[in-house]
Design an enzyme around this catalytic site. Structure first.
Site, PDB file in Angstrom:
ATOM      1  N   VAL A  42       0.796  -1.223  -0.144  1.00 42.32           N
ATOM      2  CA  VAL A  42      -0.002  -0.076   0.063  1.00 42.32           C
ATOM      3  C   VAL A  42       0.834   1.222   0.098  1.00 42.32           C
ATOM      4  O   VAL A  42       0.567   2.209  -0.717  1.00 42.32           O
ATOM      5  CB  VAL A  42      -1.018   0.153   1.104  1.00 42.32           C
ATOM      6  N   ARG A  73      11.755  -1.044   6.956  1.00 42.36           N
ATOM      7  CA  ARG A  73      12.500  -1.829   7.908  1.00 42.36           C
ATOM      8  C   ARG A  73      13.772  -1.989   7.325  1.00 42.36           C
ATOM      9  O   ARG A  73      14.816  -1.934   7.677  1.00 42.36           O
ATOM     10  CB  ARG A  73      11.823  -3.244   7.949  1.00 42.36           C
ATOM     11  N   GLU A 157     -10.183   5.496   6.161  1.00 42.36           N
ATOM     12  CA  GLU A 157     -10.934   4.827   5.255  1.00 42.36           C
ATOM     13  C   GLU A 157     -10.495   3.711   4.877  1.00 42.36           C
ATOM     14  O   GLU A 157     -11.363   2.753   4.575  1.00 42.36           O
ATOM     15  CB  GLU A 157     -10.775   5.813   4.188  1.00 42.36           C
ATOM     16  N   GLY A 162     -10.830  -1.821   1.751  1.00 39.83           N
ATOM     17  CA  GLY A 162      -9.897  -1.114   0.807  1.00 39.83           C
ATOM     18  C   GLY A 162     -10.243  -0.079   0.237  1.00 39.83           C
ATOM     19  O   GLY A 162     -10.364   0.976   1.092  1.00 39.83           O
ATOM     20  N   GLU A 217      -2.944 -15.834   2.269  1.00 42.67           N
ATOM     21  CA  GLU A 217      -1.878 -15.932   2.915  1.00 42.67           C
ATOM     22  C   GLU A 217      -1.315 -17.598   2.987  1.00 42.67           C
ATOM     23  O   GLU A 217      -2.124 -18.302   2.891  1.00 42.67           O
ATOM     24  CB  GLU A 217      -1.646 -15.477   4.462  1.00 42.67           C
ATOM     25  N   ASP A 228     -10.325 -11.511  10.247  1.00 44.07           N
ATOM     26  CA  ASP A 228     -10.217 -10.280   9.304  1.00 44.07           C
ATOM     27  C   ASP A 228     -11.643  -9.415   9.400  1.00 44.07           C
ATOM     28  O   ASP A 228     -11.674  -8.197   9.647  1.00 44.07           O
ATOM     29  CB  ASP A 228      -9.435 -10.467   8.046  1.00 44.07           C
ATOM     30  N   LYS A 232     -13.203  -5.778  10.935  1.00 45.49           N
ATOM     31  CA  LYS A 232     -13.706  -4.698  10.106  1.00 45.49           C
ATOM     32  C   LYS A 232     -15.262  -4.595  10.776  1.00 45.49           C
ATOM     33  O   LYS A 232     -15.781  -3.569  10.588  1.00 45.49           O
ATOM     34  CB  LYS A 232     -13.891  -5.244   8.673  1.00 45.49           C
ATOM     35  N   GLY A 330      -5.656  -4.757  -2.415  1.00 53.66           N
ATOM     36  CA  GLY A 330      -4.492  -4.432  -3.408  1.00 53.66           C
ATOM     37  C   GLY A 330      -3.855  -3.074  -3.276  1.00 53.66           C
ATOM     38  O   GLY A 330      -4.699  -2.331  -2.612  1.00 53.66           O
TER      39      GLY A 330
END
Ligand SMILES: NC(=O)c1ccc[n+]([C@@H]2O[C@H](COP(=O)([O-])OP(=O)(O)OC[C@H]3O[C@@H](n4cnc5c(N)ncnc54)[C@H](OP(=O)(O)O)[C@@H]3O)[C@@H](O)[C@H]2O)c1
Length: 453
Positions: A42, A73, A157, A162, A217, A228, A232, A330
């Site tokens: 992102v 990192r 947002e 997403g 994943e 997840d 949300k 995405g």
């Protein structure tokens, strides 16, 4: 004399006005300087959008955004032409504190160090934009209070669905609306898997395909077990109902036990199976929040949401029904939502008022057992006379009335009976299942799926 005076007055007025325009232009065209924490999927896409934005963004918004520092990192890794090397550091705290950073964008993810960095930025009076659902769902309160105390924006947002703008409509456009129920397909990975299962693939096969395409994943637990979506759901409920709901309040069931037979039944009966996050405000002002597979009638707008797309279906007393649809994840779609927030924060910094933030009291959560809906129940029973009557009697004893029923032969001398019930409470349905499990003629409970009414 008097006309000369007037002419002079006009001239000086013109000069002052022109000067005023020049000053305000100079002010608004001075870039708002952005410190980016995290430059992965992102963050990298956001850097590209900022680089592409330039004059077009200024023409549309009157604002310029300039990326001045980027924390990652690994500073040795190249981030492409949109992130010059000299902007990179692995000291995220230094980005937050820097004098040349006006707004902080947190795209690291996880709880720490993201939480401390955001709190430090807010305390320093810097607005923060984040896409971190975990943090907002479970520690939102602490962050909202810090933003409120500092009088600056905290915008998130992209934390839900997403690229779909849903937080701002809930917070602003629908602020005066009494919202009653919101149902969302808010996890693209599971929606992709369910779309494949609908087309006949088994769960394992569909999951493996999602993993090979990078949608899922290697450890898919957070997605397929509904964690997840639960985070949300908590954020949506908090914003929609103005009552604080956290992930732990959300009843949760994943998609891993769904079978091809469930999909075949759904198809025959005119449904599709979707993993829905459902939040409701009840008449007594209690709130329920749950994530589970649901049978969605084919003529419901959510039924047409396929593959990795997301959608949020909102019901309000005055507005009726609304649906928001789009890419729920995405890099670029998510970065687009982050950029919208950044522009809002920049606008506040240039003199607008910061957005309203929820400062909600704790929600009164309705117990999951009290939840009511129609149910789909599937049983594997001995294929012998009288079994159906015995089973139907158990439903009746618990006050669960049957709307439709279908029976077909199953391997090993069994029969599969699929029921759709009228609206019943979770408590009554679970009591029914408990008694059915004790019956010798019932070999297994094949499936239990709530039906969208
Ligand atoms: N990806 C999506 O589609 C999506 C959708 C909605 C919301 N989100 C949310 O957006 C956030 C970012 O997701 P993402 O997919 O972009 O993650 P990502 O690709 O894993 O990127 C994370 C970035 O954070 C950096 N980082 C990690 N620890 C750090 C530290 N201690 N100090 C400085 N930088 C650090 C990493 O540096 P290195 O590059 O050096 O490893 C990397 O650049 C998460 O909160 C996620 O939940 C993502």
């Amino acid at each position: 004399m008097s006309s000369g005076h007037t002419a002079n007055g006009c001239l000086s007025g013109w000069l002052l006005t022109t000067l005023g325009i020049m000053i305000s232009d100079a002010h608004s065209s001075a870039p708002v300087r952005v410190g980016l924490l995290g430059c992965g999927n992102v963050g990298g896409a956001l850097a590209a959008l900022l680089a592409e934005g330039g004059d077009g963004l200024f023409a549309r918004t009157g604002l310029r955004l300039e990326l001045t520092r980027v924390a990652v990192r690994n500073t040795a890794k190249s981030r492409g032409p949109d992130v010059p090397e000299h902007l990179l550091t692995n000291d995220a705290a230094s980005v937050v504190a820097a004098d040349d950073v006006d707004v902080v964008v947190e795209l690291i993810g996880g709880i720490e160090p993201a939480r401390s960095l955001i709190l430090d930025a807010l305390k320093a009076g810097k607005p923060v934009v984040t896409a971190n659902k975990e943090l907002v769902a479970d520690l939102g309160d602490e962050l909202f209070q810090a933003a409120g105390a500092a009088g600056v924006d905290l915008l998130f947002e992209a934390a839900v669905a997403g690229g779909i703008p849903i937080m701002r409509p809930l917070r602003e456009s629908l602020a005066g609306e009494r919202l009653t129920r919101i149902m969302g397909i808010v996890n693209g990975t599971t929606n992709y898997i369910l779309t494949k299962m609908e087309a006949g693939e088994a769960y394992g096969e569909a999951l493996a395909e999602a993993q090979s395409l990078g949608f899922a994943e290697r450890d898919p637990t957070a997605d397929v077990e509904g964690f997840d979506a639960a985070a949300k759901a908590a954020i949506i409920a908090t914003l929609a109902f103005g009552q604080k709901v956290v992930s732990g309040d959300v009843a949760r069931e994943g998609i891993s036990s769904l079978t091809p037979a469930d999909f075949a039944f759904a198809r025959r009966m005119g449904f599709v199976i979707k993993l829905l996050a459902v939040v409701e405000r009840h008449e007594d002002e209690s709130v329920s929040a749950r994530v589970h597979p649901s049978l969605v009638p084919l003529d419901h707008p959510l039924a047409s949401v396929r593959d990795s797309f997301n959608a949020v279906f909102v019901e309000g007393e005055a507005v009726g029904e609304l649906m928001f649809f789009g890419r729920g994840a995405g890099g670029r779609p998510t970065a687009s939502a982050v950029l919208g927030d950044l522009l809002d924060a920049a606008h506040s910094l240039r003199g607008g008022a910061p957005g309203r933030l929820p400062q909600p009291g704790r929600a009164r959560i309705r117990a999951f057992e009290e939840m009511a809906s129609p149910y789909y129940v599937s049983l594997l029973v001995n294929d012998e006379p009288g079994v159906l009557a015995t089973v139907a009697g158990v439903f009746g004893r618990h006050g669960v009335s049957i709307r439709s029923m279908e029976q077909e032969g199953a391997p090993g001398g069994d029969a599969r009976i699929d029921f759709i019930t009228h609206t019943a409470t979770e408590r009554d349905v679970q009591a029914t299942l408990a008694e059915l499990r004790e019956l010798e003629v019932v070999d297994a409970i094949g499936g239990l799926i709530r039906v969208v009414a």
